[in-house]
Scaffold this motif. Structure first.
Motif, PDB file in Angstrom:
ATOM      1  N   GLU A 236     -16.783  -9.224  30.518  1.00 23.20           N
ATOM      2  CA  GLU A 236     -16.962 -10.550  29.926  1.00 23.20           C
ATOM      3  C   GLU A 236     -15.769 -10.937  29.068  1.00 23.20           C
ATOM      4  O   GLU A 236     -15.348 -12.105  29.060  1.00 23.20           O
ATOM      5  CB  GLU A 236     -18.253 -10.606  29.114  1.00 23.20           C
ATOM      6  N   VAL A 239     -12.848 -11.880  31.593  1.00 25.05           N
ATOM      7  CA  VAL A 239     -12.927 -13.194  32.251  1.00 25.05           C
ATOM      8  C   VAL A 239     -12.854 -14.328  31.235  1.00 25.05           C
ATOM      9  O   VAL A 239     -12.490 -15.455  31.590  1.00 25.05           O
ATOM     10  CB  VAL A 239     -14.197 -13.310  33.125  1.00 25.05           C
ATOM     11  N   ARG A 264     -15.490 -12.398  38.214  1.00 24.72           N
ATOM     12  CA  ARG A 264     -16.472 -11.674  37.392  1.00 24.72           C
ATOM     13  C   ARG A 264     -17.326 -10.751  38.267  1.00 24.72           C
ATOM     14  O   ARG A 264     -17.536  -9.587  37.925  1.00 24.72           O
ATOM     15  CB  ARG A 264     -17.374 -12.657  36.643  1.00 24.72           C
TER      16      ARG A 264
END
Length: 343
Positions: A236, A239, A264
């Motif tokens: 997370e 990205v 992702r």
């Protein structure tokens, strides 16, 4: 011949050779940059430059126009590159070969299949900045040099036939005059202008993107955050650093991805244990870059794994070029183990 005389002659010859080589050495970086643009590979560029300097050294005794040494060396380098390119296919980036992949199929799978790796000669390869850029140069010249070694630009050059490639680089990148290029290629100025028009048209058709590469303090901050997230393998956080339409490609595989959702899904499907990789900052193709060492084998010893070249624009990462090719580490002057990293 007495031994002392033979030794004196040998010393004198060595001195002359060393002096001649030192006259040529200042041109190595610019010749490497030129040959890299022509060939798309740092290893091939190094071979071409070495061949160029050897040929020049052998003929230097008969070359009297020392003021014309630079164009003479470029003429030799051009001929070497044109010879090397005969019968070869063009190098490319994955997006030049295949459509973008999709990450949806990895939502319920483990290690995603990358496919079969293609031979090294398929791909445009990255080059470390220190091989092609001189520190302390004119800022305008440095900016032009940086932009003209970007991976996308090198890949676009590969769409040109070799002679067009040489003309465009000499005229539009190195700013040679038309008559100088005509003399180098032993052709007419009209032929140079015609070739240049065709080369520019073909380059425009390649749809080259315009991601800027001028480094800024914000870019370094993005690099630090990328390294921190990558070493933890925090998907997370990774990205969150990307542009919405960012790309990820992974030579020697033709698979590439575009857009945060697919990137992702792909990264989440990889079975990577955070905190085990080690990273060294490098610089390549005028961009921030990093070398990744990853544990391998029963001992878990860290080994060369991949080189990442990051294209950053407007404070976010526009492209990740992840070269899964450990053979590139010696090109960057990196050792087989990351002992230089401070724990």
């Amino acid at each position: 011949m007495p031994l002392c005389v033979a030794r004196s002659l040998s010393t004198a010859v060595t001195t002359v050779v060393d002096q001649e080589l030192s006259d040529l050495e200042p041109y190595r970086r610019q010749l490497t940059a030129y040959c890299y643009r022509m060939l798309g590979s740092p290893q091939d560029a190094e071979d071409a430059v070495q061949d160029t300097l050897v040929r020049a050294w052998r003929a230097l005794g008969r070359f009297e126009d020392r003021a014309g040494l630079r164009p003479w060396l470029y003429r030799i380098a051009t001929n070497v590159c044109l010879d090397m390119l005969k019968g070869r296919g063009r190098r490319a980036l994955p997006m030049d070969i295949a459509p973008a992949g999709t990450g949806r199929r990895w939502e319920t799978s483990h290690e995603p299949a990358l496919g079969t790796p293609r031979p090294e000669a398929t791909w445009v390869q990255p080059i470390p900045d220190h091989l092609v850029s001189s520190p302390g140069g004119d800022p305008a010249d440095v900016a032009v040099s940086r932009e003209s070694i970007r991976l996308a630009f090198i890949a676009a050059l590969q769409h040109l036939v070799p002679r067009q490639r040489a003309v465009l680089i000499l005229r539009d990148v190195l700013s040679w005059r038309t008559n100088e290029v005509a003399k180098l290629l032993e052709t007419s100025e009209d032929a140079v202008n015609s070739t240049l028009r065709r080369a520019r048209s073909a380059l425009a058709a390649a749809n080259l993107d315009t991601v800027p590469t001028e480094p800024a303090e914000a870019d370094r901050e993005v690099l630090y955050r990328y390294i921190e997230a990558f070493e933890r393998y925090d998907v997370e956080s990774l990205v969150a650093l990307l542009h919405e339409d960012a790309t990820l490609n992974m030579p020697p595989f033709e698979l590439w991805l575009q857009g945060i959702p697919d990137i992702r899904r792909f990264l989440a499907a990889l079975e990577v244990e955070g905190g085990r990789d080690r990273v060294i900052q490098v610089a390549a193709n005028g961009c921030p870059a990093l070398a990744v060492y990853r544990p391998a084998g029963p001992s878990g010893a860290l080994e060369p794994f991949e080189i990442h070249v990051l294209e950053i624009a407007d404070g976010r990462i526009a492209a990740i070029h992840a070269f899964l090719e450990p053979a590139l580490f010696p090109v960057f002057g990196l050792s087989p183990t990351p002992e230089s990293i401070n724990e």
